[in-house]
Design an enzyme around this catalytic site. Structure first.
Site, PDB file in Angstrom:
ATOM      1  N   ARG A   1      59.075 101.643  43.848  1.00  0.00           N
ATOM      2  CA  ARG A   1      57.616 101.512  43.812  1.00  0.00           C
ATOM      3  C   ARG A   1      57.075 101.755  42.401  1.00  0.00           C
ATOM      4  NH1 ARG A   1      53.279 104.224  42.012  1.00  0.00           N
ATOM      5  NH2 ARG A   1      54.244 106.184  42.671  1.00  0.00           N
ATOM      6  N   ASP A   2      57.184 102.973  41.909  1.00  0.00           N
ATOM      7  CA  ASP A   2      56.571 103.290  40.611  1.00  0.00           C
ATOM      8  C   ASP A   2      57.282 102.541  39.492  1.00  0.00           C
ATOM      9  OD1 ASP A   2      54.804 104.464  38.876  1.00  0.00           O
ATOM     10  OD2 ASP A   2      55.375 106.524  39.292  1.00  0.00           O
TER      11      ASP A   2
ATOM     12  N   HIS B   1      55.719 115.130  39.448  1.00  0.00           N
ATOM     13  CA  HIS B   1      55.922 113.698  39.198  1.00  0.00           C
ATOM     14  C   HIS B   1      55.704 113.478  37.700  1.00  0.00           C
ATOM     15  CE1 HIS B   1      55.275 109.370  40.559  1.00  0.00           C
ATOM     16  NE2 HIS B   1      54.686 109.339  39.381  1.00  0.00           N
TER      17      HIS B   1
ATOM     18  N   HIS C   1      56.201 111.547  34.118  1.00  0.00           N
ATOM     19  CA  HIS C   1      56.595 110.349  33.360  1.00  0.00           C
ATOM     20  C   HIS C   1      57.138 110.844  32.014  1.00  0.00           C
ATOM     21  CE1 HIS C   1      55.051 106.928  35.838  1.00  0.00           C
ATOM     22  NE2 HIS C   1      54.507 107.953  36.472  1.00  0.00           N
TER      23      HIS C   1
ATOM     24  N   CYS D   1      52.536 103.211  35.146  1.00  0.00           N
ATOM     25  CA  CYS D   1      51.352 102.839  35.927  1.00  0.00           C
ATOM     26  C   CYS D   1      50.604 101.743  35.170  1.00  0.00           C
ATOM     27  CB  CYS D   1      50.429 104.042  36.133  1.00  0.00           C
ATOM     28  SG  CYS D   1      48.877 103.598  36.938  1.00  0.00           S
TER      29      CYS D   1
ATOM     30  N   ASN E   1      59.014 106.700  34.673  1.00  0.00           N
ATOM     31  CA  ASN E   1      59.153 108.059  35.192  1.00  0.00           C
ATOM     32  C   ASN E   1      60.381 108.702  34.553  1.00  0.00           C
ATOM     33  OD1 ASN E   1      58.128 106.252  37.514  1.00  0.00           O
ATOM     34  ND2 ASN E   1      57.528 108.304  38.134  1.00  0.00           N
TER      35      ASN E   1
HETATM   36  P1  HMG Z   1      39.002  96.689  45.959  1.00  0.00           P
HETATM   37  O1  HMG Z   1      38.950  95.346  45.322  1.00  0.00           O
HETATM   38  O2  HMG Z   1      37.960  97.694  45.567  1.00  0.00           O
HETATM   39  O3  HMG Z   1      39.054  96.549  47.545  1.00  0.00           O
HETATM   40  O4  HMG Z   1      40.430  97.308  45.662  1.00  0.00           O
HETATM   41  P2  HMG Z   1      37.922  96.314  48.611  1.00  0.00           P
HETATM   42  O5  HMG Z   1      38.056  97.389  49.622  1.00  0.00           O
HETATM   43  O6  HMG Z   1      36.587  96.105  47.949  1.00  0.00           O
HETATM   44  O7  HMG Z   1      38.364  94.928  49.282  1.00  0.00           O
HETATM   45  C1  HMG Z   1      38.305  93.686  48.574  1.00  0.00           C
HETATM   46  C2  HMG Z   1      39.225  92.678  49.248  1.00  0.00           C
HETATM   47  O8  HMG Z   1      40.579  93.114  49.093  1.00  0.00           O
HETATM   48  C3  HMG Z   1      39.007  92.514  50.749  1.00  0.00           C
HETATM   49  O9  HMG Z   1      39.332  91.186  51.072  1.00  0.00           O
HETATM   50  C4  HMG Z   1      40.051  93.413  51.363  1.00  0.00           C
HETATM   51  O10 HMG Z   1      40.461  93.041  52.659  1.00  0.00           O
HETATM   52  C5  HMG Z   1      41.195  93.231  50.387  1.00  0.00           C
HETATM   53  P3  HMG Z   1      38.168  90.093  51.364  1.00  0.00           P
HETATM   54  O11 HMG Z   1      37.378  90.681  52.495  1.00  0.00           O
HETATM   55  O12 HMG Z   1      37.377  90.019  50.108  1.00  0.00           O
HETATM   56  O13 HMG Z   1      38.945  88.860  51.658  1.00  0.00           O
HETATM   57  N1  HMG Z   1      42.050  94.441  50.354  1.00  0.00           N
HETATM   58  C6  HMG Z   1      43.387  94.451  50.536  1.00  0.00           C
HETATM   59  N2  HMG Z   1      44.289  93.466  50.768  1.00  0.00           N
HETATM   60  C7  HMG Z   1      45.592  93.851  50.918  1.00  0.00           C
HETATM   61  N3  HMG Z   1      46.014  95.144  50.854  1.00  0.00           N
HETATM   62  C8  HMG Z   1      45.141  96.132  50.621  1.00  0.00           C
HETATM   63  C9  HMG Z   1      43.775  95.800  50.443  1.00  0.00           C
HETATM   64  N4  HMG Z   1      42.672  96.531  50.193  1.00  0.00           N
HETATM   65  C10 HMG Z   1      41.643  95.705  50.136  1.00  0.00           C
HETATM   66  N5  HMG Z   1      45.551  97.399  50.559  1.00  0.00           N
HETATM   67  C11 HMG Z   1      42.263  98.804  46.062  1.00  0.00           C
HETATM   68  C12 HMG Z   1      40.753  98.634  46.082  1.00  0.00           C
HETATM   69  C13 HMG Z   1      42.570 100.283  46.260  1.00  0.00           C
HETATM   70  C14 HMG Z   1      42.861  97.979  47.168  1.00  0.00           C
HETATM   71  C15 HMG Z   1      42.783  98.298  44.687  1.00  0.00           C
HETATM   72  O14 HMG Z   1      42.094  98.958  43.691  1.00  0.00           O
HETATM   73  C16 HMG Z   1      44.270  98.532  44.500  1.00  0.00           C
HETATM   74  O15 HMG Z   1      45.083  97.913  45.177  1.00  0.00           O
HETATM   75  N6  HMG Z   1      44.652  99.453  43.567  1.00  0.00           N
HETATM   76  C17 HMG Z   1      46.039  99.836  43.406  1.00  0.00           C
HETATM   77  C18 HMG Z   1      46.406 100.047  41.985  1.00  0.00           C
HETATM   78  C19 HMG Z   1      47.819 100.553  41.921  1.00  0.00           C
HETATM   79  O16 HMG Z   1      48.654 100.228  42.738  1.00  0.00           O
HETATM   80  N7  HMG Z   1      48.106 101.399  40.891  1.00  0.00           N
HETATM   81  C20 HMG Z   1      49.412 101.962  40.725  1.00  0.00           C
HETATM   82  C21 HMG Z   1      49.788 102.979  41.760  1.00  0.00           C
HETATM   83  S1  HMG Z   1      49.183 104.618  41.449  1.00  0.00           S
HETATM   84  C22 HMG Z   1      50.302 105.273  40.313  1.00  0.00           C
HETATM   85  O17 HMG Z   1      51.162 104.581  39.823  1.00  0.00           O
HETATM   86  C23 HMG Z   1      50.256 106.754  40.037  1.00  0.00           C
HETATM   87  C24 HMG Z   1      51.366 107.545  40.757  1.00  0.00           C
HETATM   88  O18 HMG Z   1      52.645 107.049  40.429  1.00  0.00           O
HETATM   89  C25 HMG Z   1      51.284 109.035  40.381  1.00  0.00           C
HETATM   90  C26 HMG Z   1      51.195 109.290  38.865  1.00  0.00           C
HETATM   91  O19 HMG Z   1      52.056 108.795  38.116  1.00  0.00           O
HETATM   92  O20 HMG Z   1      50.252 109.990  38.498  1.00  0.00           O
HETATM   93  C27 HMG Z   1      51.206 107.449  42.283  1.00  0.00           C
HETATM   94 MG    MG Z   2      53.705 107.531  38.574  1.00  0.00          MG
END
Ligand code: HMG
Ligand code: MG
Length: 302
Positions: free
Chosen positions: A15-16, A207, A209, A240, A249
């Site tokens: 994933r990450d 966690h 990096h 990220c 990481n």
């Molecule tokens: P948004 O655009 O604000 O979503 O995204 P929304 O709720 O306004 O919905 C807009 C449209 O998207 C809608 O469709 C929803 O159905 C659809 P429409 O009605 O317009 O046709 N939708 C989805 N479709 C599929 N799967 C979904 C989904 N959600 C909404 N889950 C959202 C908000 C959170 C979805 C977006 O911002 C997003 O996906 N962000 C993820 C970013 C990401 O993955 N970042 C990396 C992971 S975090 C990380 O790496 C840190 C970590 O490792 C820890 C660390 O290192 O600190 C964990």
């Molecule tokens: Mg991370």
């Protein structure tokens, strides 16, 4: 040194790690990689992410991957779930654990999940409640604990505020993220001193990096504070995409080398891990940054 006898490593590479790779890795390759990881002795694998496919195209095949991996009963297979739409997709699979995530800093939270911190709480609250109802365990992540790419320093009160809210929702474990790899061991000690006043060590994971090469030093500081759970990514794959400059990481292979050398058992077999890292390295078609792999390359080809 006051150190534990064993630690649990949570492999987040699929994933990450993969979420930061621009070139799409075939679904079957992801499945094969997770299957190889399942044979290494790991007890926890974060397989994929049910975020919006437009935000992280690499993991758009989350349902297929989770449905098709060969599952082992001894392993917890987890995935990121950002909202109810993500949970709906996750529940098409038999994922064991749902991981919710948010940041301690407003700007990173907004860039990463398009919401304010206050606006995120009700969204995650609903996800946690619905996941628990479906008998899934829930893990929480708080990002930017040690620094934010947009705001710099992050006050400890912001970290505690998010952490408290996540525990109140019903998460069983909290992972404290050094999203951009800026932490140092003294800071780890200071943050953990405050966090451990409120939550027990067995409910916390770190966690790190390795952006600036401090991840292993930070692990050592955490071990001395009583932490026994660490997230890492095989070969050091990852980062990220919504945190500029965030590199991979802490590498699982380097972590295991250090821990096993110190007599701290992980239950993971280094030879099988090496094969799994070579497999994914060939698929992403560039050298992975872990030190263990660099040593292996040098000793194999010199
Ligand atoms: P948004 O655009 O604000 O979503 O995204 P929304 O709720 O306004 O919905 C807009 C449209 O998207 C809608 O469709 C929803 O159905 C659809 P429409 O009605 O317009 O046709 N939708 C989805 N479709 C599929 N799967 C979904 C989904 N959600 C909404 N889950 C959202 C908000 C959170 C979805 C977006 O911002 C997003 O996906 N962000 C993820 C970013 C990401 O993955 N970042 C990396 C992971 S975090 C990380 O790496 C840190 C970590 O490792 C820890 C660390 O290192 O600190 C964990
Ligand atoms: Mg991370």
């Amino acid at each position: 040194m006051n150190l534990p006898n064993s630690v649990t490593i949570k492999e987040v590479g699929p994933r990450d790690g993969l979420q930061n790779e621009k070139v799409f890795i075939d679904t079957q390759d992801k499945i094969d990689w997770v299957n190889q990881l399942s044979e290494t002795g790991l007890s926890y694998i974060e397989v994929t992410s049910f975020v919006h496919p437009k935000w992280i195209p690499q993991l758009k095949d989350a349902v297929h991957v989770l449905k098709q991996i060969k599952r082992k009963k001894t392993i917890t297979y987890a995935a990121l779930v950002p909202n109810m739409k993500g949970l709906e997709r996750a529940l098409e699979t038999d994922v064991d654990e749902c991981s919710v995530f948010m940041s301690a800093s407003e700007s990173h939270n907004m860039k990463n999940i398009n919401k304010t911190i206050d606006g995120t709480f009700p969204v995650l609250n609903e996800v946690v409640a619905a996941s628990l109802k479906e008998n899934k365990t829930v893990r929480g992540y708080v990002s930017t604990v040690f620094g934010c790419p947009y705001e710099g320093n992050v006050p400890i009160d912001a970290v505690l505020h998010v952490s408290e809210n996540l525990f109140e929702m019903g998460i069983s474990e909290l992972s404290l993220g050094d999203t951009i790899g800026v932490a140092n061991p003294r800071q780890v000690e200071q943050v953990l001193e405050e966090v451990l006043k409120r939550f027990p060590s067995d409910k916390l994971a770190m966690h790190f990096h390795n952006t600036r090469g401090t991840a292993l030093a930070n692990v050592l500081a955490s071990l001395q504070m009583g932490i026994t759970k660490f997230d890492s990514s095989l070969g050091g794959l990852g980062g990220c995409p919504y945190a500029p400059g965030a590199s991979g990481n802490l590498a699982t292979d380097d972590l295991i080398y250090m821990l096993e050398g110190m007599g701290i058992t992980t239950g993971i077999q280094a030879d099988k891990l090496l094969k799994a890292s070579q497999f994914i390295e060939a698929k992403i078609n560039k050298p992975l940054p872990s030190h263990s792999l660099q040593v292996h390359r040098a000793t194999c080809y010199s």
